[in-house]
Design an enzyme around this catalytic site. Sequence first.
Site, PDB file in Angstrom:
ATOM      1  N   ARG A 240       0.597   2.365  -6.128  1.00 19.40           N
ATOM      2  CA  ARG A 240       1.398   0.960  -5.438  1.00 19.40           C
ATOM      3  C   ARG A 240      -0.032   0.253  -5.092  1.00 19.40           C
ATOM      4  O   ARG A 240       0.174  -1.180  -4.351  1.00 19.40           O
ATOM      5  CB  ARG A 240       1.713   1.696  -4.046  1.00 19.40           C
ATOM      6  CG  ARG A 240       2.646   2.274  -3.922  1.00 19.40           C
ATOM      7  CD  ARG A 240       3.660   2.424  -3.170  1.00 19.40           C
ATOM      8  NE  ARG A 240       4.009   1.356  -1.807  1.00 19.40           N
ATOM      9  CZ  ARG A 240       5.073   0.683  -1.634  1.00 19.40           C
ATOM     10  NH1 ARG A 240       6.671   1.819  -2.280  1.00 19.40           N
ATOM     11  NH2 ARG A 240       5.730   0.142  -0.821  1.00 19.40           N
TER      12      ARG A 240
ATOM     13  N   HIS B 188       2.353 -31.891 -26.492  1.00 24.69           N
ATOM     14  CA  HIS B 188       2.661 -32.655 -25.453  1.00 24.69           C
ATOM     15  C   HIS B 188       1.322 -32.258 -24.621  1.00 24.69           C
ATOM     16  O   HIS B 188       1.692 -32.046 -23.663  1.00 24.69           O
ATOM     17  CB  HIS B 188       3.844 -31.743 -24.893  1.00 24.69           C
ATOM     18  CG  HIS B 188       4.922 -33.343 -25.918  1.00 24.69           C
ATOM     19  ND1 HIS B 188       5.349 -34.070 -25.969  1.00 24.69           N
ATOM     20  CD2 HIS B 188       6.047 -32.402 -25.926  1.00 24.69           C
ATOM     21  CE1 HIS B 188       6.016 -34.581 -26.449  1.00 24.69           C
ATOM     22  NE2 HIS B 188       6.832 -33.481 -27.001  1.00 24.69           N
TER      23      HIS B 188
ATOM     24  N   TRP C 158      -3.664  -1.792  -0.553  1.00 19.22           N
ATOM     25  CA  TRP C 158      -4.180  -3.428  -1.652  1.00 19.22           C
ATOM     26  C   TRP C 158      -4.645  -4.155  -1.055  1.00 19.22           C
ATOM     27  O   TRP C 158      -3.424  -4.408   0.181  1.00 19.22           O
ATOM     28  CB  TRP C 158      -2.581  -3.119  -2.863  1.00 19.22           C
ATOM     29  CG  TRP C 158      -2.838  -4.438  -3.800  1.00 19.22           C
ATOM     30  CD1 TRP C 158      -3.166  -4.632  -5.220  1.00 19.22           C
ATOM     31  CD2 TRP C 158      -1.957  -5.531  -3.474  1.00 19.22           C
ATOM     32  NE1 TRP C 158      -2.604  -5.564  -5.288  1.00 19.22           N
ATOM     33  CE2 TRP C 158      -2.459  -6.798  -5.115  1.00 19.22           C
ATOM     34  CE3 TRP C 158      -2.093  -6.421  -2.785  1.00 19.22           C
ATOM     35  CZ2 TRP C 158      -1.824  -7.647  -4.669  1.00 19.22           C
ATOM     36  CZ3 TRP C 158      -2.178  -8.433  -2.424  1.00 19.22           C
ATOM     37  CH2 TRP C 158      -1.738  -8.609  -3.285  1.00 19.22           C
TER      38      TRP C 158
ATOM     39  N   GLU D 133      -2.423  -9.759 -17.724  1.00 20.14           N
ATOM     40  CA  GLU D 133      -2.436  -8.010 -16.835  1.00 20.14           C
ATOM     41  C   GLU D 133      -3.692  -7.320 -17.359  1.00 20.14           C
ATOM     42  O   GLU D 133      -4.377  -6.250 -16.550  1.00 20.14           O
ATOM     43  CB  GLU D 133      -0.879  -7.468 -16.494  1.00 20.14           C
ATOM     44  CG  GLU D 133      -0.149  -8.643 -16.339  1.00 20.14           C
ATOM     45  CD  GLU D 133       1.163  -7.676 -16.463  1.00 20.14           C
ATOM     46  OE1 GLU D 133       1.259  -6.986 -14.962  1.00 20.14           O
ATOM     47  OE2 GLU D 133       2.025  -6.688 -16.713  1.00 20.14           O
TER      48      GLU D 133
ATOM     49  N   ASN E 104       1.646  -0.492   6.124  1.00 22.13           N
ATOM     50  CA  ASN E 104       1.370  -1.790   4.782  1.00 22.13           C
ATOM     51  C   ASN E 104       2.513  -1.896   4.847  1.00 22.13           C
ATOM     52  O   ASN E 104       3.714  -2.691   5.529  1.00 22.13           O
ATOM     53  CB  ASN E 104       3.067  -0.328   3.819  1.00 22.13           C
ATOM     54  CG  ASN E 104       3.176  -1.086   2.472  1.00 22.13           C
ATOM     55  OD1 ASN E 104       2.359  -2.318   1.649  1.00 22.13           O
ATOM     56  ND2 ASN E 104       4.666  -0.440   2.226  1.00 22.13           N
ATOM     57  N   GLY E 105       2.108  -3.522   4.904  1.00 21.40           N
ATOM     58  CA  GLY E 105       3.178  -4.483   4.430  1.00 21.40           C
ATOM     59  C   GLY E 105       1.650  -6.326   5.182  1.00 21.40           C
ATOM     60  O   GLY E 105       0.282  -6.022   5.149  1.00 21.40           O
TER      61      GLY E 105
ATOM     62  N   LYS F 255       1.575  -9.820 -20.434  1.00 22.86           N
ATOM     63  CA  LYS F 255       0.777  -8.496 -20.758  1.00 22.86           C
ATOM     64  C   LYS F 255      -0.351  -8.460 -20.889  1.00 22.86           C
ATOM     65  O   LYS F 255      -1.390  -7.539 -20.816  1.00 22.86           O
ATOM     66  CB  LYS F 255       1.705  -7.502 -21.639  1.00 22.86           C
ATOM     67  CG  LYS F 255       3.326  -7.607 -21.583  1.00 22.86           C
ATOM     68  CD  LYS F 255       3.376  -6.073 -20.941  1.00 22.86           C
ATOM     69  CE  LYS F 255       3.614  -6.314 -19.364  1.00 22.86           C
ATOM     70  NZ  LYS F 255       4.052  -6.737 -18.681  1.00 22.86           N
TER      71      LYS F 255
ATOM     72  N   CYS G 267       0.871  -0.775   0.206  1.00 21.12           N
ATOM     73  CA  CYS G 267       0.097  -0.250   0.320  1.00 21.12           C
ATOM     74  C   CYS G 267       0.589   0.826  -0.072  1.00 21.12           C
ATOM     75  O   CYS G 267       1.876   1.144  -0.558  1.00 21.12           O
ATOM     76  CB  CYS G 267      -0.961  -0.308   1.765  1.00 21.12           C
ATOM     77  SG  CYS G 267      -1.472  -1.537   1.389  1.00 21.12           S
TER      78      CYS G 267
ATOM     79  N   LYS H  37       1.654  -1.539  -8.597  1.00 24.86           N
ATOM     80  CA  LYS H  37       3.521  -2.278  -8.899  1.00 24.86           C
ATOM     81  C   LYS H  37       4.199  -2.752  -8.388  1.00 24.86           C
ATOM     82  O   LYS H  37       5.120  -3.056  -8.722  1.00 24.86           O
ATOM     83  CB  LYS H  37       3.441  -0.372  -9.250  1.00 24.86           C
ATOM     84  CG  LYS H  37       4.748  -0.109 -10.448  1.00 24.86           C
ATOM     85  CD  LYS H  37       4.152   0.085 -11.685  1.00 24.86           C
ATOM     86  CE  LYS H  37       5.227   0.166 -12.718  1.00 24.86           C
ATOM     87  NZ  LYS H  37       5.582  -0.713 -13.798  1.00 24.86           N
TER      88      LYS H  37
ATOM     89  N   GLU I  67       6.191 -13.522 -21.644  1.00 19.86           N
ATOM     90  CA  GLU I  67       5.991 -12.308 -21.293  1.00 19.86           C
ATOM     91  C   GLU I  67       5.560 -11.889 -21.907  1.00 19.86           C
ATOM     92  O   GLU I  67       3.805 -10.938 -21.660  1.00 19.86           O
ATOM     93  CB  GLU I  67       7.773 -11.068 -21.433  1.00 19.86           C
ATOM     94  CG  GLU I  67       7.248  -9.901 -21.554  1.00 19.86           C
ATOM     95  CD  GLU I  67       6.669  -8.794 -20.034  1.00 19.86           C
ATOM     96  OE1 GLU I  67       7.199 -10.129 -18.918  1.00 19.86           O
ATOM     97  OE2 GLU I  67       6.805  -8.089 -19.938  1.00 19.86           O
TER      98      GLU I  67
HETATM   99  C1  G6P Z   1       4.497  -7.130  -9.827  1.00 23.89           C
HETATM  100  C2  G6P Z   1       4.071  -5.835 -11.041  1.00 23.89           C
HETATM  101  C3  G6P Z   1       5.389  -6.694 -12.305  1.00 23.89           C
HETATM  102  C4  G6P Z   1       7.023  -6.591 -12.601  1.00 23.89           C
HETATM  103  C5  G6P Z   1       6.828  -7.262 -10.085  1.00 23.89           C
HETATM  104  C6  G6P Z   1       8.099  -7.280  -9.898  1.00 23.89           C
HETATM  105  O1  G6P Z   1       3.659  -7.521 -10.199  1.00 23.89           O
HETATM  106  O2  G6P Z   1       3.291  -5.745 -11.406  1.00 23.89           O
HETATM  107  O3  G6P Z   1       4.624  -5.614 -13.463  1.00 23.89           O
HETATM  108  O4  G6P Z   1       7.471  -7.424 -13.380  1.00 23.89           O
HETATM  109  O5  G6P Z   1       5.871  -6.701  -9.568  1.00 23.89           O
HETATM  110  O6  G6P Z   1       8.421  -6.268  -9.505  1.00 23.89           O
HETATM  111  P1  G6P Z   1       9.598  -5.657  -9.929  1.00 23.89           P
HETATM  112  O7  G6P Z   1      10.071  -4.356  -9.454  1.00 23.89           O
HETATM  113  O8  G6P Z   1      10.287  -6.609  -8.747  1.00 23.89           O
HETATM  114  O9  G6P Z   1      10.663  -5.618 -10.940  1.00 23.89           O
END
Ligand code: G6P
Length: 611
Positions: free
Chosen positions: A27, A507, A75, A491, A100-101, A488, A2, A606, A484
């Site tokens: 966050r 397979h 969050w 997400e 936060n935590g 994307k 958060c 994020k 990746e």
């Molecule tokens: C979250 C974000 C991702 C990111 C991941 C790792 O899941 O939404 O976009 O790749 O964390 O974050 P970092 O800051 O360690 O790259």
Amino acid sequence: MCGIVGAVAERNITAILLEGLKRLEYRGYDSAGVAVFTNDGILDRVRRPGKVSELDQALAATPLIGRLGIAHTRWATHGAPCERNAHPHFSGQNLAVVHNGIIENHEALREQLKAQGYVFTSDTDTEVIAHLLAHKLKDLHDLTVALKATVKELHGAYGLAVISADQPDRLVAARSGSPLVIGLGLGENFLASDQLALRQVTDRFMYLEEGDIAEIRRDSVQIWDIDGKAVEREAVQYGDNAESAEKGEYRHFMLKEIHEQPTVVQRTLEGRLSQQQVLVQAFGPEAPELFAKVRNVQIVACGTSYHAGMVARYWLEELAGIPCQVEVASEFRYRKVVVQPDTLFVTISQSGETADTLAALRNAKELGFLASLAICNVGISSLVRESDLTLLTQAGREIGVASTKAFTTQLVGLLLLTLSLGQVRGTLAPGVEATLVEELRRLPTRLGEALAMDSTVEKIAELFADKNHTLFLGRGAQYPVAMEGALKLKEISYIHAEAYPAGELKHGPLALVDNDMPVVTVAPNNELLEKLKSNLQEVRARGGELIVFADEKAGMSNGEGTHVVQMPHIHDILSPILYTIPLQLLSYYVAVLKGTDVDQPRNLAKSVTVE
Ligand code: G6P
């Protein structure tokens, strides 16, 4: 995960808190709240489910005016995102806490506190802290002293900020496993979980270290370390070089960040290349000596950063001849790891604050690795501070939750690492380094060419508008690129997407292929091309629609059910960086068509600072 903001000043601080929350929304953004010790002498709060804009509207209707306050954007971990569970949490009328935590022993503490007569109004672990602190205050009277006693009973991770109507001269804070920074002003001081939140009011910051407790008054800051010893933490000043937080001509931050890639890749290379070589010192003055000893590499990361690590494995083994393992941090940190001698431990992270990655680094320190290296985008992050060596990617501030420019700059950093290790250890094939240095110099231009395909990819996105599932295929270093691409898409468009190494198709996943399941693939012109083409035939034979991003020299063209987008030719080693671009654009345009919240997709955040 958060966001926390706090302020103690002579002026009304509500607008400052709110602006800080807006800057921290990356966050977490499922509810937000603010508690202010008002000029009428009471502790009052406003909380709202949803984004900070909801709180903003509520505060416009019911203003809170005061000179001491704390605020939070959440969050959800414990308890659904609703007003009752939003922070700040109160104990009685006079004590407010934001957190936060995660408090792991919250259930046991809750039972104890209930037995002592405390009434809980939320499902959160945070409310336990508020009541425990209130309980300690009964005997200890002083807020700072009571906070010190409270944290001794908390297990888990926390960044905490607390205010009390009984001692309105201060804001108190504690850090353990979750970052906090104090913003220093003139006759006013601030607190936040990220300095970004406070750039509007100050450029001088003091970072709390693990276990620190802080007492922040208008005109003083006092800090005690984990052993209770009074300590000074260095104040750092930042020039105003913060990246613009504006979208400019772009509709979303994500699109802006995708288009920034040529520039930030260029910046990541700056000062790190000589005419024909990578400058190994870019990793720190000790790097040449240390790298000479490296016989293995262990990479640990999460999410998109993990995918960057997966690409690096291909490079490290192929170019530098160094065995490499890659693992997601949440698994690595709890596994009984056997460490090979002379293994370099590498973490990759955009934020440098991801809880699992940090925990993995801390564990690694006990396990006998040769040294630790962080490839990170934030120079003042915990990961950087706690690693032996660092390479800072220069992606600038990334706001879109779905990572784009951070990923491609990480790849650049990892290729620099590969070449540095190979150079120092003498394992690169003759001429390889000079060729790749030259190719790296051309990379920003190549990325620009890929970005010029924006409108072509936008049209292709229409094929996905009514689809619920997608398969991404890749071979070799393109397999992580496919992973990746799938990440994307899921997400931000919420379409179920899976990535497979193309050779694994028969397979299992082939059973899913029909005309409702588009298959996306990346096809550079390399020795795996012919094998990939056969895999694609297997898809077509089952009626699956193919979307292929193919090298202009790959000899692939449009046909029935096959959509080929020609990509500029690039050296095979650099192709994972280039082929990432159309996949980012594809997810972006599919999400726009679907009307989802591109920059802040549901349920995600994020920076994942909780386990
Ligand atoms: C979250 C974000 C991702 C990111 C991941 C790792 O899941 O939404 O976009 O790749 O964390 O974050 P970092 O800051 O360690 O790259």
